[in-house]
Scaffold this active site. Structure first.
Site, PDB file in Angstrom:
ATOM      1  N   LYS A  54       0.841  -1.202   0.000  1.00 41.47           N
ATOM      2  CA  LYS A  54       0.000   0.000   0.000  1.00 41.47           C
ATOM      3  C   LYS A  54       0.876   1.253   0.000  1.00 41.47           C
ATOM      4  O   LYS A  54       0.586   2.221  -0.699  1.00 41.47           O
ATOM      5  CB  LYS A  54      -0.925  -0.001   1.224  1.00 41.47           C
ATOM      6  N   GLN A  98      -4.757  -1.552   9.650  1.00 44.29           N
ATOM      7  CA  GLN A  98      -4.677  -2.883   9.040  1.00 44.29           C
ATOM      8  C   GLN A  98      -5.270  -3.930   9.992  1.00 44.29           C
ATOM      9  O   GLN A  98      -4.837  -4.064  11.125  1.00 44.29           O
ATOM     10  CB  GLN A  98      -3.200  -3.220   8.741  1.00 44.29           C
ATOM     11  N   ASP A 121     -11.125   3.188   4.340  1.00 40.88           N
ATOM     12  CA  ASP A 121     -11.576   1.790   4.262  1.00 40.88           C
ATOM     13  C   ASP A 121     -13.107   1.717   4.188  1.00 40.88           C
ATOM     14  O   ASP A 121     -13.666   0.654   3.936  1.00 40.88           O
ATOM     15  CB  ASP A 121     -11.107   1.036   5.520  1.00 40.88           C
TER      16      ASP A 121
END
Ligand code: NAP
Length: 297
Positions: A54, A98, A121
């Site tokens: 990422k 994460q 997200d």
């Protein structure tokens, strides 16, 4: 019939290129450099790889990238304090924590601590609620990528029957709402669905997000259907040598390919789209926070 291969990797590469061009444009026009912060707790090797990838993708697109590694025994309070500090940091427009987290961390509380405007997200209840209400907001990256691939293949989705296997908050549920927004007739199947095969056989669009290798059989697929395989499962691959493994999806790919109209491979299908959509969301979030129009991507 042999299904066409949907090349998610190529689509994602092109999308990342468009994100890079959009970033260059907003830097020049508005002096704005979007920034993404990723928080990683513990040292799970798979999560470390995801976070590294990422970071690379974010920098390649011309954005600011920051990683915050915290020890596996970090306290809930310390993690929440880190998230709140990122909420206040004007150089950070997107925050991604994460998952999965160690057991002692309450994931829901972490998600709720993220500023909804920075929730790239798309998991904060505010963004989930906006999606449910049909309002603009940040949408989870994997479902967003699935819809892009489906629309690229089929164009207008009005009236199509869509069957989604899996009802997770991360994939199945938001994807159902997105496809509903595209005027599909949506069915969500899950572990209590009585006859999954029968549900699948009626679908023009079949999305598998179950997390079970080769769960979807070839004869479950309606001839000509589009099949999107979200699953990522590591299975032993003795043909590659002792102790070796490979990644497979939730669909029995070779059997499905004989009847479907188009299918995503694993790897190289939905996976690369997830990262590309994270970049899209970061640019969208940065523009919303700065009050500038979101460029075409
Ligand atoms: P999850 O939270 O574990 O959800 C799995 C879903 O599958 C649940 O809704 C479950 O039903 C359903 N299910 C389990 N067994 C079933 C059965 N026998 N019949 C019908 N449905 C069944 O998983 P997830 O986070 O959505 O992820 C799913 C897969 O996608 C995993 O392989 C994951 O690694 C992968 N994934 C890939 C990406 C990507 O970027 N490509 C991103 C996210 C996830 P219940 O709700 O009834 O338990």
């Amino acid at each position: 019939m042999t299904a066409d291969l949907i090349d998610g990797k190529a689509f994602a590469t092109a999308l990342r290129g468009r994100v890079g061009a959009a970033v260059a444009g907003i830097k020049k026009q508005h002096g704005l450099t979007p920034g993404l912060a990723v928080v990683l707790v513990g040292d799970d090797p798979a999560s470390e790889v995801y976070v590294r990838n990422k970071g690379v993708a974010t920098r390649e697109a011309g954005m600011h990238s920051a990683e915050f590694k915290m020890p596996g025994d970090v306290s809930q309070d310390a993690l929440l304090a880190q998230v709140r500090a990122l909420n206040e940091d004007p150089s950070v427009h997107g925050i991604l924590v994460q998952f999965p987290m160690p057991d002692h961390i309450d994931q829901a509380r972490v998600i709720e601590a993220i500023d909804p405007l920075k929730d790239v997200d798309g998991l904060h209840p505010v963004n989930a609620g906006r999606l449910m209400a049909g309002l603009k907001g940040l949408v989870p990256c994997t479902p967003l990528g699935c819809v892009m691939l489906i629309k690229d293949r089929l164009g207008d989705l009005s009236g199509k029957r869509a069957l989604i296997l899996g009802r997770s908050v991360l994939v199945g549920k938001p994807l159902a709402l997105l496809l509903l927004g595209e005027n599909c007739t949506v069915t969500l199947a899950h572990s209590r669905t009585v006859d999954v095969a029968d549900e699948c056989r009626r679908a023009d669009i079949l999305v598998a997000a179950v997390g079970r290798p080769h769960f979807v059989k070839g004869d479950w697929i309606k001839p000509g259907a589009i099949v999107i395989d979200v699953g990522i499962n590591r299975v032993p691959a003795p043909d590659k040598g002792a102790g070796k493994s490979r990644l497979v999806g939730d669909v029995d790919f070779s059997a499905a390919r004989a009847g479907a109209g188009a299918i995503t491979p694993v790897p190289g299908g939905v996976g690369p789209m997830t990262i590309a959509c994270l970049l899209v969301n970061t640019v969208t979030a940065a523009c919303a926070q700065a009050g500038v129009p979101v460029p075409e991507m």
